[in-house]
Structure formats: structure tokens, C-alpha cells
Motif scaffolding. Structure first.
Motif, PDB file in Angstrom:
ATOM      1  N   TRP A 145      10.352  25.900  23.100  1.00 15.46           N
ATOM      2  CA  TRP A 145      10.830  24.863  22.158  1.00 15.46           C
ATOM      3  C   TRP A 145       9.668  24.309  21.333  1.00 15.46           C
ATOM      4  O   TRP A 145       9.806  24.116  20.120  1.00 15.46           O
ATOM      5  CB  TRP A 145      11.526  23.736  22.913  1.00 15.46           C
ATOM      6  N   ASN A 146       8.547  24.053  21.981  1.00 15.64           N
ATOM      7  CA  ASN A 146       7.390  23.559  21.233  1.00 15.64           C
ATOM      8  C   ASN A 146       6.943  24.571  20.175  1.00 15.64           C
ATOM      9  O   ASN A 146       6.560  24.191  19.058  1.00 15.64           O
ATOM     10  CB  ASN A 146       6.238  23.244  22.191  1.00 15.64           C
ATOM     11  N   GLU A 147       6.991  25.840  20.515  1.00 13.16           N
ATOM     12  CA  GLU A 147       6.637  26.885  19.552  1.00 13.16           C
ATOM     13  C   GLU A 147       7.625  26.900  18.380  1.00 13.16           C
ATOM     14  O   GLU A 147       7.244  27.066  17.222  1.00 13.16           O
ATOM     15  CB  GLU A 147       6.627  28.237  20.253  1.00 13.16           C
ATOM     16  N   ARG A 148       8.901  26.685  18.698  1.00 11.44           N
ATOM     17  CA  ARG A 148       9.932  26.632  17.655  1.00 11.44           C
ATOM     18  C   ARG A 148       9.650  25.484  16.676  1.00 11.44           C
ATOM     19  O   ARG A 148       9.756  25.659  15.454  1.00 11.44           O
ATOM     20  CB  ARG A 148      11.315  26.452  18.294  1.00 11.44           C
ATOM     21  N   LEU A 149       9.298  24.340  17.217  1.00  7.81           N
ATOM     22  CA  LEU A 149       9.006  23.189  16.351  1.00  7.81           C
ATOM     23  C   LEU A 149       7.735  23.423  15.531  1.00  7.81           C
ATOM     24  O   LEU A 149       7.661  23.025  14.356  1.00  7.81           O
ATOM     25  CB  LEU A 149       8.874  21.919  17.187  1.00  7.81           C
ATOM     26  N   GLN A 150       6.733  24.032  16.135  1.00  6.94           N
ATOM     27  CA  GLN A 150       5.487  24.290  15.410  1.00  6.94           C
ATOM     28  C   GLN A 150       5.712  25.174  14.192  1.00  6.94           C
ATOM     29  O   GLN A 150       5.073  25.016  13.156  1.00  6.94           O
ATOM     30  CB  GLN A 150       4.464  24.935  16.345  1.00  6.94           C
TER      31      GLN A 150
ATOM     32  N   ARG B  80       6.211  15.441  14.845  1.00  7.22           N
ATOM     33  CA  ARG B  80       7.397  14.748  15.361  1.00  7.22           C
ATOM     34  C   ARG B  80       7.839  13.600  14.473  1.00  7.22           C
ATOM     35  O   ARG B  80       9.011  13.219  14.485  1.00  7.22           O
ATOM     36  CB  ARG B  80       7.144  14.239  16.791  1.00  7.22           C
ATOM     37  N   ARG B  81       6.925  13.036  13.687  1.00  9.00           N
ATOM     38  CA  ARG B  81       7.309  12.004  12.713  1.00  9.00           C
ATOM     39  C   ARG B  81       7.816  12.630  11.416  1.00  9.00           C
ATOM     40  O   ARG B  81       8.738  12.110  10.783  1.00  9.00           O
ATOM     41  CB  ARG B  81       6.120  11.086  12.412  1.00  9.00           C
ATOM     42  N   GLU B  82       7.193  13.746  11.015  1.00  7.17           N
ATOM     43  CA  GLU B  82       7.528  14.350   9.722  1.00  7.17           C
ATOM     44  C   GLU B  82       8.863  15.095   9.753  1.00  7.17           C
ATOM     45  O   GLU B  82       9.569  15.170   8.740  1.00  7.17           O
ATOM     46  CB  GLU B  82       6.427  15.317   9.290  1.00  7.17           C
ATOM     47  N   LEU B  83       9.230  15.666  10.895  1.00  5.64           N
ATOM     48  CA  LEU B  83      10.456  16.458  10.976  1.00  5.64           C
ATOM     49  C   LEU B  83      11.706  15.631  10.663  1.00  5.64           C
ATOM     50  O   LEU B  83      12.525  16.041   9.820  1.00  5.64           O
ATOM     51  CB  LEU B  83      10.563  17.130  12.344  1.00  5.64           C
ATOM     52  N   PRO B  84      11.917  14.474  11.303  1.00  4.48           N
ATOM     53  CA  PRO B  84      13.100  13.672  10.948  1.00  4.48           C
ATOM     54  C   PRO B  84      13.114  13.282   9.470  1.00  4.48           C
ATOM     55  O   PRO B  84      14.189  13.276   8.840  1.00  4.48           O
ATOM     56  CB  PRO B  84      12.971  12.439  11.853  1.00  4.48           C
ATOM     57  N   ALA B  85      11.942  12.975   8.919  1.00  3.41           N
ATOM     58  CA  ALA B  85      11.882  12.593   7.505  1.00  3.41           C
ATOM     59  C   ALA B  85      12.312  13.746   6.611  1.00  3.41           C
ATOM     60  O   ALA B  85      13.043  13.566   5.626  1.00  3.41           O
ATOM     61  CB  ALA B  85      10.468  12.142   7.151  1.00  3.41           C
TER      62      ALA B  85
ATOM     63  N   ILE C 265      19.993  12.145  12.932  1.00  2.00           N
ATOM     64  CA  ILE C 265      19.154  12.907  13.853  1.00  2.00           C
ATOM     65  C   ILE C 265      19.604  12.598  15.281  1.00  2.00           C
ATOM     66  O   ILE C 265      19.828  11.432  15.634  1.00  2.00           O
ATOM     67  CB  ILE C 265      17.667  12.523  13.689  1.00  2.00           C
ATOM     68  N   ILE C 266      19.703  13.651  16.108  1.00  2.00           N
ATOM     69  CA  ILE C 266      20.117  13.492  17.498  1.00  2.00           C
ATOM     70  C   ILE C 266      18.969  13.923  18.402  1.00  2.00           C
ATOM     71  O   ILE C 266      18.451  15.039  18.290  1.00  2.00           O
ATOM     72  CB  ILE C 266      21.365  14.325  17.816  1.00  2.00           C
ATOM     73  N   THR C 267      18.575  13.039  19.299  1.00  2.00           N
ATOM     74  CA  THR C 267      17.496  13.311  20.247  1.00  2.00           C
ATOM     75  C   THR C 267      17.991  13.105  21.667  1.00  2.00           C
ATOM     76  O   THR C 267      19.077  12.552  21.901  1.00  2.00           O
ATOM     77  CB  THR C 267      16.289  12.377  20.008  1.00  2.00           C
ATOM     78  N   SER C 268      17.178  13.504  22.623  1.00  3.91           N
ATOM     79  CA  SER C 268      17.437  13.188  24.031  1.00  3.91           C
ATOM     80  C   SER C 268      16.106  13.223  24.758  1.00  3.91           C
ATOM     81  O   SER C 268      15.498  14.281  24.923  1.00  3.91           O
ATOM     82  CB  SER C 268      18.397  14.193  24.664  1.00  3.91           C
TER      83      SER C 268
ATOM     84  N   SER D 211      11.336   4.644  19.347  1.00  8.04           N
ATOM     85  CA  SER D 211      11.499   4.319  17.933  1.00  8.04           C
ATOM     86  C   SER D 211      12.158   5.430  17.136  1.00  8.04           C
ATOM     87  O   SER D 211      11.976   6.612  17.421  1.00  8.04           O
ATOM     88  CB  SER D 211      10.135   4.046  17.289  1.00  8.04           C
ATOM     89  N   SER D 212      12.857   5.014  16.104  1.00  9.44           N
ATOM     90  CA  SER D 212      13.364   5.943  15.096  1.00  9.44           C
ATOM     91  C   SER D 212      12.278   6.205  14.060  1.00  9.44           C
ATOM     92  O   SER D 212      11.472   5.322  13.749  1.00  9.44           O
ATOM     93  CB  SER D 212      14.575   5.314  14.409  1.00  9.44           C
ATOM     94  N   TYR D 213      12.266   7.431  13.512  1.00  5.55           N
ATOM     95  CA  TYR D 213      11.334   7.767  12.439  1.00  5.55           C
ATOM     96  C   TYR D 213      12.055   8.011  11.113  1.00  5.55           C
ATOM     97  O   TYR D 213      11.444   8.477  10.157  1.00  5.55           O
ATOM     98  CB  TYR D 213      10.509   9.008  12.810  1.00  5.55           C
ATOM     99  N   THR D 214      13.348   7.721  11.072  1.00  7.78           N
ATOM    100  CA  THR D 214      14.096   7.881   9.827  1.00  7.78           C
ATOM    101  C   THR D 214      14.136   6.561   9.058  1.00  7.78           C
ATOM    102  O   THR D 214      13.983   5.493   9.641  1.00  7.78           O
ATOM    103  CB  THR D 214      15.530   8.351  10.114  1.00  7.78           C
ATOM    104  N   LYS D 215      14.372   6.680   7.753  1.00  7.99           N
ATOM    105  CA  LYS D 215      14.401   5.489   6.899  1.00  7.99           C
ATOM    106  C   LYS D 215      15.770   5.216   6.293  1.00  7.99           C
ATOM    107  O   LYS D 215      16.055   4.094   5.871  1.00  7.99           O
ATOM    108  CB  LYS D 215      13.377   5.634   5.775  1.00  7.99           C
ATOM    109  N   THR D 216      16.629   6.240   6.228  1.00 11.43           N
ATOM    110  CA  THR D 216      17.918   6.063   5.563  1.00 11.43           C
ATOM    111  C   THR D 216      19.110   6.489   6.401  1.00 11.43           C
ATOM    112  O   THR D 216      20.235   6.086   6.115  1.00 11.43           O
ATOM    113  CB  THR D 216      17.951   6.859   4.234  1.00 11.43           C
TER     114      THR D 216
END
Length: 514
Positions: A188-193, A199-204, A214-217, A230-235
Motif C-alpha cells: 500500500w505504501n508503494e502504491r501511494l508513493q 499524505r497532506r497533498e493527496l487529499p488536496a 475522502i474516506i480514511t480508516s 485532522s482533515s487535510y481537505t479544504k472544501t
């Protein structure tokens, strides 16, 4: 010879009278807390009546005002000191329902400072971050998220904590599960990379591409426990789902079954609001400009009601002040308590107090801080103060043995550079000590989780901590002189000397970039 004998006898009688008076105060402290403890009521009012105390929320301000009023009802002077400003936010309802391929209400909640859903919520398909070849492939995929909810957390191999596997699984099965978990997290980490986003830029990036949310767990490795940060989204809203429901959606989405949810997460952006510390004091009679301090952070994350982090530290210190005001109303030194704001974002309230009151630092006899859960105190470090063994050890002998018998000490120890608010004072050279508690599965089940609620409080243990702290504060107040501040240069992990922790300034304008 006769005069010298009479003088000696007189001194012995005087000392004996002082010891007897001292022991009477200690007996009264124990009796008051044992027979008339207010912990359950204070805890109910704070955790159930006010709720979580996320910095910048109306509940945080309500808690500060409640504490001042509570202290004043006990005849204790109290005030709120503003030290900064924070992003103002108020949590509303969170309703999450899967409506396809079948119907189920899901367990979850929006993260702190999350933006709101449209009025009445929004319905959309749920998709998973794909395993793309590279950043260019991810950018090509991004437009497809428009009008959809995107899952960004790793799926879990198992919903059972390790201790449950250890109890029931075979050795081979347990080892296999751990290998699968390691491989799953690596993949999963490789997939995100490959997305090229942090982790802040992806939701944005996802919300900019038109995602509905955005859905997290963030599973806390315990049955039913998730950490809520915290949430990292603005809208668009960010919500955290339980492990069980996140896994259900993930498997459906990953299997191409196009799960659909309706999400209604309401919240209010309140602009910029002031942030505070609550300070209460019992004025000293002989040395009013010298202080003995109690310390606990007042704020919490808001997945639960902040019961063990740090509701228990808060109600403990309030109860110590109540008991001392009743039993020891005219202390030799002024007794102060600090209930700090925004500890969770970097010890901000206590760092602000240290920075704003430099004239007090040399006049603080000692400080006792409690933070890490509901358990009885089992560890006390000297924090690098060379002579702490002498005075802390002497004061501890006055505490009932049934309370001190499990306390492990480490003298002189090394200074804490962070972790909780005592570190803000240690950096300023104040003998400040952490009353560290028994675990009670703190890190898995209540630390920053949705399960940190009133029912997890072990009141017998908190009551023991009240007696311990009240006696230690009383002894420190009655001490003839200021205790030694001599320090030992801390020793690093490599065995080499390091440097004393540096004082750090607080963040006085927080969350405003979210």
C-alpha cells in the motif's frame, strides 16, 4: 549542662509538634478524598456535559469557563489567560449510509476541522486509489474521481488485535498473519508513493479533481478503536470509518462492485477564535511569590470525549485543588494549577505560559504533571535534576504505602524534551515531573480514539493519584527552602553527553492554513 538539656528537650518537643501537625494534615487529606471524593461528578460534568475539547471549538471555550466557575464555587481564585488564536470549528452530525450493492448504516465520523457536506449530504460511488505505474498515470486517472468518494487508507489483513491472535491462533497461523500484514502495508505504501503525493497533498489533489469526499480508516489495533485526527481537505469532507465498515467498502470497490454511499457530514467554520489556559491558585501566606504547581492539559482530540487524554489528568488536578483548599487553605507557598490549551498540537499552552511568565520560572518550587491515562501512578523520573532523589524520596515517604508500592523511580533520569507539558517547564530549568500512569491499554484503546469516554475511567486509580499529588504538593509547599535545581547533562542513547532541552516558542496562530 541543665540549660543545654532543657534547650534540647524544647527543640525535640517543637519538632515533634510540627511532625504531629504535618501528619494530621496528611491524614485529613486522605480522609477527605477517601470519604468525600468529587471525581465522578467533576468527570461527568466535564466529559458528559461538555464533551470533547478540541482547540478552537465552542466546547473548549465552554470547558475553560466551566473550570473557572467550578474553582470559584470552591473558593479558589481562577482565570482564563489568552495566549493565542486558532482555527474555529464546530462538529455537527455525521451520517454515512451504504445504499448499494445493499443497504447498511456505516460507523464513522468526520475528522477534526473537516469541511462540511452540501446541505442534506451527497451520494456517490466509492473508489480506491489505484495501483498505477507512476505519477503520470495517476494524473491521468485523477479526473475520474469527480463526483465520487475516494478511499485513501490501507486495508487491514485482520480486524483482530495481536493479543487475540496470540491467545487463540497456532504459532504458524500467527506468523503467517504477521507476514501478510507486513507485505500488505509495504504494497500500500508503494502504491501511494507512485502517486507522487504526500499524505497532506493527496487529499488536496483529490478534492481539486472534484471528489465528493475522502474516506480514511486509522485503526488503533484494538477492537472497535480508531484514531481521529485532522482533515487535510479544504472544501470537501474527510471521514474516518471503522475498520469493519472500511474493509467492507474497500473489498466491494476493489472487486468492481461499485459501492455507493450517502454521506452527510455537517460542521461549521467559525473563523479565528482565541485560545486560553485556565489558571487557578491558592495564595501562599509566608512565601506567596514562590509556587508549587499542578499541571494537566485541558484540550483533547474529539473522536471520543477526551476522558483519559486528558480528562483524568484534568479532574485529578481539580480535585487536588479542592481537597487542599478545604484541608490546607493557608499554604506556605502559593499553589497554582495550569490547565493548558492545545497540548495536542505541540504543548502550545504550557509553552506560552513559560514564555509569557519568565519572572515566575525561578520561583517555582516543583511542578507535577499528569497526562497519560486513567491508571494509578507507577513511574516517576527525576528528569535530570541531580538532587531530586532527596526531596521527592522524602516526600513520597509521607504517602500511604498502598499508593507508592508500585511506583518505580529513576533518579536522576534524563530531562523530557517533549511528550507532555512538564517538558515545557523542564526546558526552563524548573524541577517539573511527570506522574506517569499504569497503561490500562491506553495506546490501543483510548489514546486519541473514538473510545476515549467516561466509562473507561478507573476512578479508584485516579483517587489514589489525587491523594499522592495532594500530599506531594503539601510537602513541597511546606519545605523550608527552595529545592536544588542542579542538573546533570543528559546522556544520549549512545552513552554520550548531550544538551539540556531548549525552550521552544508555541504556535500562537494555529490551524489557519487548513
Amino acid at each position: 549542662m541543665k540549660k543545654r538539656y532543657l534547650l534540647g528537650m524544647g527543640l525535640m518537643l517543637l519538632l515533634g509538634t510540627q511532625v504531629q501537625a504535618q501528619d494530621e494534615i496528611i491524614e485529613k487529606i486522605i480522609k477527605e478524598e477517601t470519604e468525600n471524593s468529587q471525581l465522578k461528578q467533576i468527570g461527568h460534568e466535564l466529559m458528559d456535559g461538555i464533551g470533547p475539547r478540541l482547540v478552537g471549538t465552542p466546547q473548549m471555550k465552554k470547558a475553560h469557563d466551566w473550570a473557572v466557575e467550578k474553582y470559584e464555587s470552591w473558593g479558589i481564585e481562577a482565570r482564563n489567560e489568552q495566549w493565542g488564536e486558532w482555527k474555529g470549528w464546530e462538529r455537527g452530525i455525521t451520517h454515512i449510509d451504504m445504499i448499494a450493492p445493499w443497504t447498511k448504516s456505516l460507523a464513522g465520523q468526520q475528522l477534526a476541522w473537516s469541511p462540511s457536506s452540501p446541505e442534506g449530504g451527497a451520494t456517490g460511488e466509492v473508489v480506491v486509489i489505484p495501483d498505477v505505474a507512476d505519477e503520470a498515470a495517476f494524473e491521468a486517472w485523477l479526473p475520474s474521481v469527480k463526483g465520487k468518494y475516494v478511499m485513501v487508507s490501507a486495508p487491514q489483513v485482520t480486524g483482530r488485535p495481536d493479543y487475540n491472535w496470540e491467545e487463540f491462533a497456532t504459532e504458524e497461523s500467527f506468523a503467517k498473519m504477521k507476514e501478510e500484514k507486513t507485505e500488505s502495508n509495504r504494497a500500500w505504501n508503494e502504491r501511494l508513493q507512485k502517486t507522487g503525493k504526500g499524505r497532506r497533498e493527496l487529499p488536496a489533489a483529490l478534492e481539486e479533481a472534484g471528489a465528493l469526499g475522502i474516506i480514511t480508516s486509522y485503526w488503533s489495533q484494538g477492537f472497535g478503536a480508531n484514531k481521529i485526527f485532522s482533515s487535510y481537505t479544504k472544501t470537501v469532507p474527510t471521514v474516518d470509518l471503522s475498520l469493519e465498515d472500511y474493509g467492507l467498502l474497500f473489498r466491494l470497490a476493489d472487486g468492481g462492485e461499485s459501492p455507493t454511499i450517502t454521506l452527510n457530514a455537517q460542521s461549521k467554520d467559525l473563523g479565528v477564535v482565541p485560545t486560553f489556559n485556565t489558571i487557578a491558585e491558592i495564595k501562599g501566606t509566608e512565601k506567596p511569590d514562590e509556587y508549587v504547581m499542578l499541571s494537566a492539559h485541558f484540550d483533547s482530540w474529539d473522536g471520543g470525549t477526551g476522558a483519559t487524554d486528558n480528562g483524568t489528568g484534568t479532574i485529578m488536578m481539580m480535585e487536588v485543588m479542592r481537597v487542599l483548599k478545604k484541608i490546607y487553605p493557608n499554604p506556605k507557598r502559593t499553589i497554582l494549577v495550569g490547565h493548558w490549551g492545545s497540548e495536542e498540537q505541540g504543548l502550545n499552552g504550557s509553552r506560552a505560559f513559560v514564555e509569557d511568565h519568565p519572572e515566575m520560572m525561578d520561583k517555582i518550587q516543583v511542578l507535577f504533571n499528569q497526562d497519560n491515562g486513567t491508571g494509578r501512578v507507577v513511574n516517576l523520573s527525576g528528569q535530570g535534576f541531580v538532587d531530586s532523589y532527596e526531596y521527592l524520596g522524602r516526600w513520597l515517604t509521607k504517602v500511604p504505602r498502598n499508593i507508592t508500592r508500585e511506583i518505580e523511580t529513576n533518579f536522576p533520569g534524563n530531562p523530557g524534551g517533549g511528550g507532555s507539558d512538564y517538558a515545557s517547564f523542564v526546558a526552563a530549568g524548573v524541577p517539573a515531573f511527570s506522574l506517569s500512569s499504569l497503561n490500562w491499554s491506553y495506546f490501543n484503546y483510548t489514546w486519541h480514539t473514538n473510545l476515549d469516554t467516561y466509562d473507561k475511567i478507573i476512578f479508584d486509580d485516579v483517587q489514589s493519584n489525587v491523594i499522592l499529588a495532594a500530599i506531594m504538593v503539601y510537602m513541597a509547599s511546606e519545605e523550608d527552602d527552595m529545592v536544588s535545581r542542579k542538573v546533570r547533562v543528559p546522556i544520549g542513547r549512545n552513552g554520550e553527553p548531550t544538551e539540556w532541552p531548549a525552550m521552544r516558542s508555541p504556535t500562537r496562530k494555529g490551524g489557519l492554513d487548513n
